[in-house]
Design a protein around this motif. Structure first.
Motif, PDB file in Angstrom:
ATOM      1  N   ILE A 130       5.868 -10.545  17.607  1.00 14.32           N
ATOM      2  CA  ILE A 130       6.632 -11.427  18.492  1.00 14.32           C
ATOM      3  C   ILE A 130       7.534 -12.361  17.680  1.00 14.32           C
ATOM      4  O   ILE A 130       8.661 -12.643  18.076  1.00 14.32           O
ATOM      5  N   TYR A 131       7.034 -12.795  16.526  1.00 10.32           N
ATOM      6  CA  TYR A 131       7.759 -13.749  15.678  1.00 10.32           C
ATOM      7  C   TYR A 131       7.935 -13.169  14.272  1.00 10.32           C
ATOM      8  O   TYR A 131       7.367 -13.677  13.306  1.00 10.32           O
ATOM      9  N   PRO A 132       8.719 -12.091  14.136  1.00 13.63           N
ATOM     10  CA  PRO A 132       8.880 -11.457  12.827  1.00 13.63           C
ATOM     11  C   PRO A 132       9.663 -12.344  11.854  1.00 13.63           C
ATOM     12  O   PRO A 132      10.400 -13.238  12.270  1.00 13.63           O
ATOM     13  N   GLU A 133       9.474 -12.082  10.577  1.00 14.60           N
ATOM     14  CA  GLU A 133      10.223 -12.798   9.538  1.00 14.60           C
ATOM     15  C   GLU A 133      11.477 -12.011   9.199  1.00 14.60           C
ATOM     16  O   GLU A 133      11.395 -10.895   8.664  1.00 14.60           O
ATOM     17  N   LYS A 134      12.612 -12.585   9.504  1.00 16.87           N
ATOM     18  CA  LYS A 134      13.888 -11.922   9.201  1.00 16.87           C
ATOM     19  C   LYS A 134      13.996 -11.700   7.698  1.00 16.87           C
ATOM     20  O   LYS A 134      13.658 -12.570   6.903  1.00 16.87           O
ATOM     21  N   ASN A 135      14.455 -10.503   7.329  1.00 18.84           N
ATOM     22  CA  ASN A 135      14.623 -10.162   5.915  1.00 18.84           C
ATOM     23  C   ASN A 135      15.657  -9.052   5.801  1.00 18.84           C
ATOM     24  O   ASN A 135      16.105  -8.518   6.814  1.00 18.84           O
ATOM     25  N   ASP A 136      16.027  -8.716   4.597  1.00 18.30           N
ATOM     26  CA  ASP A 136      17.063  -7.706   4.359  1.00 18.30           C
ATOM     27  C   ASP A 136      16.500  -6.361   3.906  1.00 18.30           C
ATOM     28  O   ASP A 136      17.261  -5.480   3.511  1.00 18.30           O
ATOM     29  N   GLU A 137      15.204  -6.215   3.938  1.00 16.79           N
ATOM     30  CA  GLU A 137      14.582  -4.971   3.482  1.00 16.79           C
ATOM     31  C   GLU A 137      14.634  -3.918   4.585  1.00 16.79           C
ATOM     32  O   GLU A 137      14.638  -4.241   5.773  1.00 16.79           O
ATOM     33  N   TRP A 138      14.667  -2.664   4.189  1.00 17.92           N
ATOM     34  CA  TRP A 138      14.639  -1.551   5.143  1.00 17.92           C
ATOM     35  C   TRP A 138      13.459  -0.624   4.910  1.00 17.92           C
ATOM     36  O   TRP A 138      13.125   0.212   5.744  1.00 17.92           O
ATOM     37  N   TYR A 139      12.823  -0.756   3.756  1.00 12.11           N
ATOM     38  CA  TYR A 139      11.743   0.155   3.357  1.00 12.11           C
ATOM     39  C   TYR A 139      10.590  -0.655   2.784  1.00 12.11           C
ATOM     40  O   TYR A 139      10.789  -1.724   2.205  1.00 12.11           O
ATOM     41  N   PHE A 140       9.399  -0.113   2.930  1.00 13.09           N
ATOM     42  CA  PHE A 140       8.230  -0.705   2.297  1.00 13.09           C
ATOM     43  C   PHE A 140       7.202   0.389   2.077  1.00 13.09           C
ATOM     44  O   PHE A 140       7.229   1.445   2.706  1.00 13.09           O
ATOM     45  N   LEU A 141       6.318   0.132   1.150  1.00 12.29           N
ATOM     46  CA  LEU A 141       5.158   1.000   0.966  1.00 12.29           C
ATOM     47  C   LEU A 141       3.992   0.114   0.581  1.00 12.29           C
ATOM     48  O   LEU A 141       4.175  -0.991   0.070  1.00 12.29           O
ATOM     49  N   THR A 142       2.820   0.597   0.861  1.00 11.51           N
ATOM     50  CA  THR A 142       1.605  -0.116   0.517  1.00 11.51           C
ATOM     51  C   THR A 142       0.901   0.675  -0.575  1.00 11.51           C
ATOM     52  O   THR A 142       0.653   1.874  -0.417  1.00 11.51           O
ATOM     53  N   THR A 143       0.604   0.016  -1.686  1.00 13.42           N
ATOM     54  CA  THR A 143      -0.062   0.679  -2.804  1.00 13.42           C
ATOM     55  C   THR A 143      -1.527   0.926  -2.453  1.00 13.42           C
ATOM     56  O   THR A 143      -2.039   0.373  -1.472  1.00 13.42           O
ATOM     57  N   ALA A 144      -2.199   1.695  -3.265  1.00 17.40           N
ATOM     58  CA  ALA A 144      -3.619   1.972  -3.047  1.00 17.40           C
ATOM     59  C   ALA A 144      -4.437   0.682  -3.075  1.00 17.40           C
ATOM     60  O   ALA A 144      -5.495   0.586  -2.455  1.00 17.40           O
ATOM     61  N   GLU A 145      -3.932  -0.332  -3.778  1.00 20.91           N
ATOM     62  CA  GLU A 145      -4.625  -1.622  -3.865  1.00 20.91           C
ATOM     63  C   GLU A 145      -4.276  -2.544  -2.698  1.00 20.91           C
ATOM     64  O   GLU A 145      -4.770  -3.657  -2.620  1.00 20.91           O
ATOM     65  N   GLY A 146      -3.378  -2.102  -1.819  1.00 23.65           N
ATOM     66  CA  GLY A 146      -3.012  -2.894  -0.658  1.00 23.65           C
ATOM     67  C   GLY A 146      -1.821  -3.815  -0.870  1.00 23.65           C
ATOM     68  O   GLY A 146      -1.469  -4.591   0.009  1.00 23.65           O
ATOM     69  N   GLU A 147      -1.171  -3.721  -2.035  1.00 26.07           N
ATOM     70  CA  GLU A 147       0.018  -4.541  -2.294  1.00 26.07           C
ATOM     71  C   GLU A 147       1.231  -3.880  -1.643  1.00 26.07           C
ATOM     72  O   GLU A 147       1.378  -2.656  -1.681  1.00 26.07           O
TER      73      GLU A 147
END
Length: 165
Positions: A130-147
């Motif tokens: 409902i209240y997302p944080e505006k940013n300029d990213e288009w891609y993300f991935l989560t590492t096996a460690e959760g980062e």
């Protein structure tokens, strides 16, 4: 939840819906409406955010990425929906075979939201959507460690895949 042994399925569902509804404020409903979203869209996307990332800041950032992709009809490419589609548990990664699934829940193959929520999202994930944080990213991935690793370009995302996966 207190559910009686002789409760019907309808009574159980009504109780769950009423409990979730009690967590929403009038302001939340108004902000959903102002954003030209539906509660169904919010709950569906929140369920994906719930399964994709941990932590309030990442959830808010990923929610913004997903909404922007959704708004321009990009494939959301959420591994969590593919896991749901193929019944995979435990492993955060998907295979090419998983991503080739013809299931309508597969957000790699089909743009837009899946048919409905893939999990029961936390209130934190709902608030992030409902209240997302505006940013300029288009891609993300989560590492096996959760980062969570972000990128504004496909090239940067592919570099992150090689480097972190």
């Amino acid at each position: 939840y207190r559910i009686f042994k002789d409760a019907t399925l309808e009574e159980i569902i009504d109780k769950l819906v009423a409990e979730r509804d009690s967590q929403f404020t009038d302001e939340m409903y108004e902000n959903i409406r102002k954003a030209d979203r539906t509660v169904y869209e919010v709950m569906t996307l929140a369920s994906m955010v719930e399964r994709e990332v941990r932590g309030e800041k990442d959830r808010k950032k990923v929610a913004d990425i997903f909404w922007r992709r959704y708004d321009i009809n990009w494939a959301l490419q959420a591994d969590s929906t593919v896991h749901y589609a193929v019944g995979k548990k435990g492993d955060v990664f998907t295979t090419k075979e998983d991503r080739d699934s013809l299931s309508p829940w597969n957000t790699y193959r089909y743009p837009g939201l899946p048919l409905g929520p893939i999990a029961s999202p936390s209130l934190e994930s709902i608030m992030a959507v409902i209240y997302p944080e505006k940013n300029d990213e288009w891609y993300f991935l989560t590492t096996a460690e959760g980062e969570v690793k972000y990128s504004g370009t496909l090239e940067g995302h592919n570099e992150n895949r090689v480097r972190f996966l």
